[in-house]
Write an enzyme that holds these catalytic residues in place. Structure first.
Site, mmCIF file in Angstrom:
data_model
loop_
_atom_site.group_PDB
_atom_site.id
_atom_site.type_symbol
_atom_site.label_atom_id
_atom_site.label_comp_id
_atom_site.label_asym_id
_atom_site.label_seq_id
_atom_site.Cartn_x
_atom_site.Cartn_y
_atom_site.Cartn_z
ATOM 1 N N SER A 22 0.803 -1.230 0.000
ATOM 2 C CA SER A 22 0.000 0.000 0.000
ATOM 3 C C SER A 22 0.833 1.277 0.000
ATOM 4 C CB SER A 22 -0.970 0.004 1.183
ATOM 5 O OG SER A 22 -1.910 -1.029 1.009
ATOM 6 N N LYS A 71 -8.570 -6.056 11.386
ATOM 7 C CA LYS A 71 -9.768 -5.574 10.683
ATOM 8 C C LYS A 71 -11.045 -5.647 11.531
ATOM 9 C CE LYS A 71 -8.407 -6.453 5.893
ATOM 10 N NZ LYS A 71 -8.871 -7.010 4.624
ATOM 11 N N ASN A 92 -11.582 -2.137 6.559
ATOM 12 C CA ASN A 92 -10.206 -1.986 6.060
ATOM 13 C C ASN A 92 -9.846 -0.526 5.832
ATOM 14 O OD1 ASN A 92 -11.518 -1.353 3.683
ATOM 15 N ND2 ASN A 92 -10.186 -2.581 2.374
ATOM 16 N N GLY A 132 -13.399 -20.827 -1.649
ATOM 17 C CA GLY A 132 -12.767 -20.340 -0.429
ATOM 18 C C GLY A 132 -13.827 -19.824 0.526
ATOM 19 N N ALA A 133 -13.453 -19.747 1.801
ATOM 20 C CA ALA A 133 -14.417 -19.270 2.804
ATOM 21 C C ALA A 133 -13.683 -18.508 3.903
ATOM 22 C CB ALA A 133 -15.197 -20.453 3.375
ATOM 23 N N GLY A 134 -12.570 -17.875 3.543
ATOM 24 C CA GLY A 134 -11.822 -17.073 4.501
ATOM 25 C C GLY A 134 -12.314 -15.627 4.467
ATOM 26 N N GLY A 135 -11.459 -14.727 4.960
ATOM 27 C CA GLY A 135 -11.846 -13.323 5.058
ATOM 28 C C GLY A 135 -12.230 -12.706 3.732
ATOM 29 N N ASN A 156 -15.708 -24.765 -0.536
ATOM 30 C CA ASN A 156 -14.501 -24.684 0.292
ATOM 31 C C ASN A 156 -14.052 -26.053 0.759
ATOM 32 O OD1 ASN A 156 -12.512 -22.978 1.513
ATOM 33 N ND2 ASN A 156 -13.421 -23.427 3.512
HETATM 34 P P1 NAP Z 1 -7.790 -16.811 4.511
HETATM 35 O O1 NAP Z 1 -8.805 -16.101 5.333
HETATM 36 O O2 NAP Z 1 -6.610 -17.398 5.194
HETATM 37 O O3 NAP Z 1 -8.549 -18.001 3.700
HETATM 38 C C1 NAP Z 1 -7.818 -18.888 2.919
HETATM 39 C C2 NAP Z 1 -8.769 -19.797 2.142
HETATM 40 O O4 NAP Z 1 -7.959 -20.609 1.283
HETATM 41 C C3 NAP Z 1 -9.593 -20.743 3.002
HETATM 42 O O5 NAP Z 1 -10.867 -20.882 2.422
HETATM 43 C C4 NAP Z 1 -8.799 -22.060 2.895
HETATM 44 O O6 NAP Z 1 -9.589 -23.214 3.044
HETATM 45 C C5 NAP Z 1 -8.299 -21.981 1.477
HETATM 46 N N1 NAP Z 1 -7.121 -22.799 1.270
HETATM 47 C C6 NAP Z 1 -5.859 -22.579 1.713
HETATM 48 N N2 NAP Z 1 -5.023 -23.548 1.293
HETATM 49 C C7 NAP Z 1 -5.785 -24.422 0.573
HETATM 50 C C8 NAP Z 1 -5.501 -25.623 -0.125
HETATM 51 N N3 NAP Z 1 -4.266 -26.130 -0.167
HETATM 52 N N4 NAP Z 1 -6.510 -26.231 -0.777
HETATM 53 C C9 NAP Z 1 -7.758 -25.723 -0.747
HETATM 54 N N5 NAP Z 1 -8.099 -24.583 -0.122
HETATM 55 C C10 NAP Z 1 -7.114 -23.934 0.549
HETATM 56 O O7 NAP Z 1 -7.212 -15.890 3.360
HETATM 57 P P2 NAP Z 1 -7.851 -14.579 2.702
HETATM 58 O O8 NAP Z 1 -7.501 -13.407 3.538
HETATM 59 O O9 NAP Z 1 -9.283 -14.827 2.399
HETATM 60 O O10 NAP Z 1 -6.982 -14.466 1.360
HETATM 61 C C11 NAP Z 1 -7.040 -15.456 0.338
HETATM 62 C C12 NAP Z 1 -6.189 -15.041 -0.866
HETATM 63 O O11 NAP Z 1 -6.698 -13.834 -1.416
HETATM 64 C C13 NAP Z 1 -4.709 -14.756 -0.542
HETATM 65 O O12 NAP Z 1 -3.921 -15.219 -1.603
HETATM 66 C C14 NAP Z 1 -4.652 -13.250 -0.459
HETATM 67 O O13 NAP Z 1 -3.359 -12.747 -0.784
HETATM 68 C C15 NAP Z 1 -5.659 -12.881 -1.528
HETATM 69 N N6 NAP Z 1 -6.266 -11.566 -1.313
HETATM 70 C C16 NAP Z 1 -6.160 -10.672 -2.334
HETATM 71 C C17 NAP Z 1 -6.752 -9.430 -2.215
HETATM 72 C C18 NAP Z 1 -6.646 -8.471 -3.352
HETATM 73 O O14 NAP Z 1 -6.882 -7.273 -3.150
HETATM 74 N N7 NAP Z 1 -6.344 -8.940 -4.549
HETATM 75 C C19 NAP Z 1 -7.436 -9.091 -1.035
HETATM 76 C C20 NAP Z 1 -7.539 -10.031 -0.016
HETATM 77 C C21 NAP Z 1 -6.938 -11.265 -0.169
HETATM 78 P P3 NAP Z 1 -9.956 -23.810 4.516
HETATM 79 O O15 NAP Z 1 -11.070 -22.947 5.030
HETATM 80 O O16 NAP Z 1 -10.371 -25.192 4.246
HETATM 81 O O17 NAP Z 1 -8.707 -23.703 5.336
#
Ligand code: NAP
Length: 290
Positions: A22, A71, A92, A132-135, A156
């Protein structure tokens, strides 16, 4: 521009924060906009979040970006939150008004929708598959439902987490067509292949583990689909390579990162930020890392 007595401060808080792109992106924009502001990265320990927000208020900062892990924790220190923060429970962006009130926003979902729009795509009336189901998946699923998607499927590895995201979307938007599927199996394949827009919100394929199998097999993708990946390092992830081979249209994660930051800067300045300058600065900073 050297700092002087008129210079105002804006920045990002996180822990750790050294990785943040940023400052490069925002300072490039500030220079071009001719604003006498400086954007700094602040490493704030989790137990100091309240102090950091009080400091921003007391010192008259323009505002703050907020990243992991603060956050959710910042919210109790704010005076007002918008609808996205209310729904998602995470902010954010903090804007300090001239009166010293602190307003919380979440620009992730809107940033993603703008990144789709700049490629000529939207989710209105379209079937969306969120992987996916993270943040980030929470923000994206909510934003797509709010922006008029006809259905949202949340897929997910840990299905309980997908259920929680689906519950949030159903409770906070009018969309009823919200489904859940485990990552492996026929249900996931049908949801991905049947979707108009597929959005990978997992960290699979992120540098340095970028030479892996994509989160869904390339055979599930098809011509006519839009496939977006939130991961921006590398820009063309294994999933986007598979999408290209399948004849789908791809949207990389850099666009979302640029636009969520541009929307924050728009909140702070009331001006239209120079998006292309921000993108060039982001790509330059990413390139310098390798
Ligand atoms: P997070 O909250 O840690 O969630 C990660 C997700 O990935 C979970 O759903 C997890 O599944 C899944 N996952 C991780 N390893 C896996 C695997 N080997 N196989 C299958 N599923 C897997 O992360 P987040 O904050 O949501 O971020 C996710 C991605 O988005 C990151 O790469 C981040 O850099 C990117 N991102 C980009 C932006 C942008 O502005 N472009 C903004 C935010 C995030 P489980 O629930 O089963 O663990």
């Amino acid at each position: 521009m050297m700092p002087d007595t008129q210079t105002r401060l804006v920045g990002v808080i996180g822990w750790p924060i050294e990785h943040s792109l940023s400052p490069a992106m925002q300072n490039a924009a500030l220079r071009e906009m001719g604003l006498n502001w400086t954007y700094l990265a602040f490493a704030v320990e989790p137990e100091r979040v309240g102090d950091a927000v009080a400091g921003a208020r007391g010192l008259g900062l323009v505002g703050l970006n907020v990243t992991i892990p603060h956050k959710a924790a910042v919210i109790e220190h704010l005076d007002e939150i918008d609808e996205s923060v209310e729904a998602l429970g995470v902010a954010n962006t903090i804007v300090r008004t001239p009166e010293g009130r602190l307003l919380g926003h979440n620009t992730d979902g809107a940033g993603f929708l703008r990144s789709l729009a700049e490629h000529g795509h939207s989710v209105g009336g379209r079937a969306v598959a969120v992987i996916g189901a993270g943040g980030s998946a929470r923000s994206i699923a909510w934003a797509c439902a709010r922006d008029g998607a006809s259905s949202v499927a949340i897929i997910n590895r840990t299905v309980e987490k997908a259920e929680a995201v689906a519950d949030l979307v159903r409770a906070t938007t009018p969309l009823a067509a919200v489904s859940v599927a485990p990552l492996e199996g026929r249900e996931a394949q049908e949801a991905v292949s049947g979707a108009d827009v597929v959005i990978d919100c997992t960290s699979v394929g992120m540098y340095p583990k970028h030479e892996v199998a994509p989160v869904v097999p390339g055979e599930w993708l098809r011509e006519g689909q839009v496939v977006a990946d939130l991961t921006y390092n590398p820009i063309e992830t294994v999933l986007l390579q598979a999408a290209r081979r399948a004849g789908a249209q791809s949207v990389d994660g850099a666009g979302m990162l640029v636009h969520q930051g541009a929307i924050s800067l728009q909140y702070w300045s009331g001006q239209e930020p120079p998006v292309e300058t921000m993108r060039a600065a982001l790509l330059g900073a990413l390139g310098a890392r390798k």
